[in-house]
Design a protein around this motif. Structure first.
Motif, PDB file in Angstrom:
ATOM      1  N   VAL A   1      -1.587  -4.389  -7.115  1.00 41.31           N
ATOM      2  CA  VAL A   1      -2.381  -3.464  -5.545  1.00 41.31           C
ATOM      3  C   VAL A   1      -3.461  -2.605  -6.814  1.00 41.31           C
ATOM      4  CG1 VAL A   1      -2.559  -2.447  -3.761  1.00 41.31           C
ATOM      5  CG2 VAL A   1      -1.178  -4.156  -4.597  1.00 41.31           C
ATOM      6  N   VAL A   2      -4.428  -2.125  -6.378  1.00 37.98           N
ATOM      7  CA  VAL A   2      -5.675  -1.814  -6.671  1.00 37.98           C
ATOM      8  C   VAL A   2      -6.358  -0.687  -5.603  1.00 37.98           C
ATOM      9  CG1 VAL A   2      -7.527  -0.524  -8.644  1.00 37.98           C
ATOM     10  CG2 VAL A   2      -5.676  -2.364  -9.261  1.00 37.98           C
ATOM     11  N   ALA A   3      -6.223   0.586  -5.364  1.00 39.72           N
ATOM     12  CA  ALA A   3      -6.770   0.879  -4.795  1.00 39.72           C
ATOM     13  C   ALA A   3      -8.008   2.446  -5.525  1.00 39.72           C
ATOM     14  CB  ALA A   3      -6.379   1.852  -3.380  1.00 39.72           C
TER      15      ALA A   3
ATOM     16  N   LEU B   1       1.064  -1.302  -0.148  1.00 43.38           N
ATOM     17  CA  LEU B   1      -0.580   0.567  -0.255  1.00 43.38           C
ATOM     18  C   LEU B   1       1.203   1.548  -0.111  1.00 43.38           C
ATOM     19  CD1 LEU B   1      -3.297  -1.081   2.739  1.00 43.38           C
ATOM     20  CD2 LEU B   1      -3.439  -0.137   0.203  1.00 43.38           C
ATOM     21  N   PRO B   2       0.329   2.341  -0.403  1.00 49.77           N
ATOM     22  CA  PRO B   2       0.658   3.517  -0.486  1.00 49.77           C
ATOM     23  C   PRO B   2       0.911   4.574   1.171  1.00 49.77           C
ATOM     24  CG  PRO B   2      -0.758   3.688  -1.255  1.00 49.77           C
ATOM     25  CD  PRO B   2      -0.871   2.457  -1.058  1.00 49.77           C
ATOM     26  N   GLU B   3       1.995   4.746   1.551  1.00 45.81           N
ATOM     27  CA  GLU B   3       2.350   5.415   2.987  1.00 45.81           C
ATOM     28  C   GLU B   3       0.535   5.852   3.127  1.00 45.81           C
ATOM     29  OE1 GLU B   3       2.961   5.132   6.860  1.00 45.81           O
ATOM     30  OE2 GLU B   3       3.559   3.855   5.526  1.00 45.81           O
ATOM     31  N   TRP B   4       0.687   6.761   1.760  1.00 49.82           N
ATOM     32  CA  TRP B   4      -0.701   7.511   2.771  1.00 49.82           C
ATOM     33  C   TRP B   4      -1.791   7.327   2.942  1.00 49.82           C
ATOM     34  CZ3 TRP B   4      -5.181   8.187  -0.517  1.00 49.82           C
ATOM     35  CH2 TRP B   4      -4.653   8.030  -1.905  1.00 49.82           C
ATOM     36  N   ILE B   5      -2.003   6.176   2.212  1.00 47.92           N
ATOM     37  CA  ILE B   5      -3.189   5.784   2.233  1.00 47.92           C
ATOM     38  C   ILE B   5      -2.564   4.433   3.866  1.00 47.92           C
ATOM     39  CG2 ILE B   5      -5.159   3.022   1.929  1.00 47.92           C
ATOM     40  CD1 ILE B   5      -4.690   3.843  -1.215  1.00 47.92           C
ATOM     41  N   ALA B   6      -1.922   3.949   3.706  1.00 47.05           N
ATOM     42  CA  ALA B   6      -2.293   3.463   5.390  1.00 47.05           C
ATOM     43  C   ALA B   6      -1.723   4.255   6.294  1.00 47.05           C
ATOM     44  CB  ALA B   6      -0.619   2.563   5.139  1.00 47.05           C
TER      45      ALA B   6
END
Length: 199
Positions: free
Chosen positions: A160-162, A1-6
């Motif tokens: 990975v798709v968000a 995951l990108p850190e901004w989502i985490a």
């Protein structure tokens, strides 16, 4: 995951559900990564949930069929589905919109990517760049990243798709979205942008 989502998941204490959790390995990993978040796993298989509950007694698991027309399911801030969608014939047209009904903020997807023929016996299709629309109903693709082969036990490439619901306006400006989501992947969604040659 990108850190901004985490980081958003941690700071906002977002609830997390692993849809199609099988025997619960993913829920265990997510619980360690997000120790202060409410996390559970759901699966349609009673046998799988029984095994998950036995193997990971500190985690919550439920037998639920989210695809049933009569399904009455609580909503979660984050729904994760890992290596499940490839088992459906129409995952983007049918399954993802269904999952989004139970998502408050993020739908996070992990699937095999550009799987070559012959496909794995249980797989119905191969996901490619064009498989994922920028917008599905009220959710917008805000992250797309290819993972190297071998991670998580899958020998081929993965993606990975968000998708994020009710995205702030800044994400919806086409060129900015193009940069945020697809980075160096040119011409992936050229029909959605007036000038697809820009990087």
């Amino acid at each position: 995951l990108p850190e901004w989502i985490a980081e958003d998941i941690r700071k906002q204490h977002l609830s997390i559900c692993d849809w199609g959790c099988a025997e619960g390995q993913g829920v265990k990993v997510y619980s360690e990564f997000f120790p202060d978040n409410e996390i559970c796993g759901v699966d349609v298989s009673k046998t799988a949930i029984k095994s998950a509950s036995r193997r990971f007694p500190d985690n919550e698991f439920y037998v639920e069929d989210w695809l049933a027309d009569s399904a009455s399911i609580k909503n979660y801030d984050v729904v994760i589905t890992s290596h499940v969608l490839e088992h459906f014939e129409r995952p983007v047209e049918v399954v993802i919109p269904r999952l989004l009904r139970f998502v408050n903020k993020y739908l996070l997807i992990l699937v095999p990517f550009e799987e070559q023929s012959p496909l794995c016996t249980a797989h119905c299709l191969s996901f490619r760049y064009e498989s994922f629309p920028v917008v599905i109903e009220d959710a917008t693709c805000v992250y797309f990243d290819i993972i190297r082969p071998g991670l998580g036990g899958w020998k081929g490439k993965q993606v990975v798709v968000a998708y994020m619901k009710n995205v702030p306006g800044a994400f919806l400006e086409p060129k900015e979205l193009y940069q945020k989501v697809f980075d160096s992947h040119k011409n992936v969604l050229k029909e959605n942008f007036s000038d697809s040659s820009e990087t």
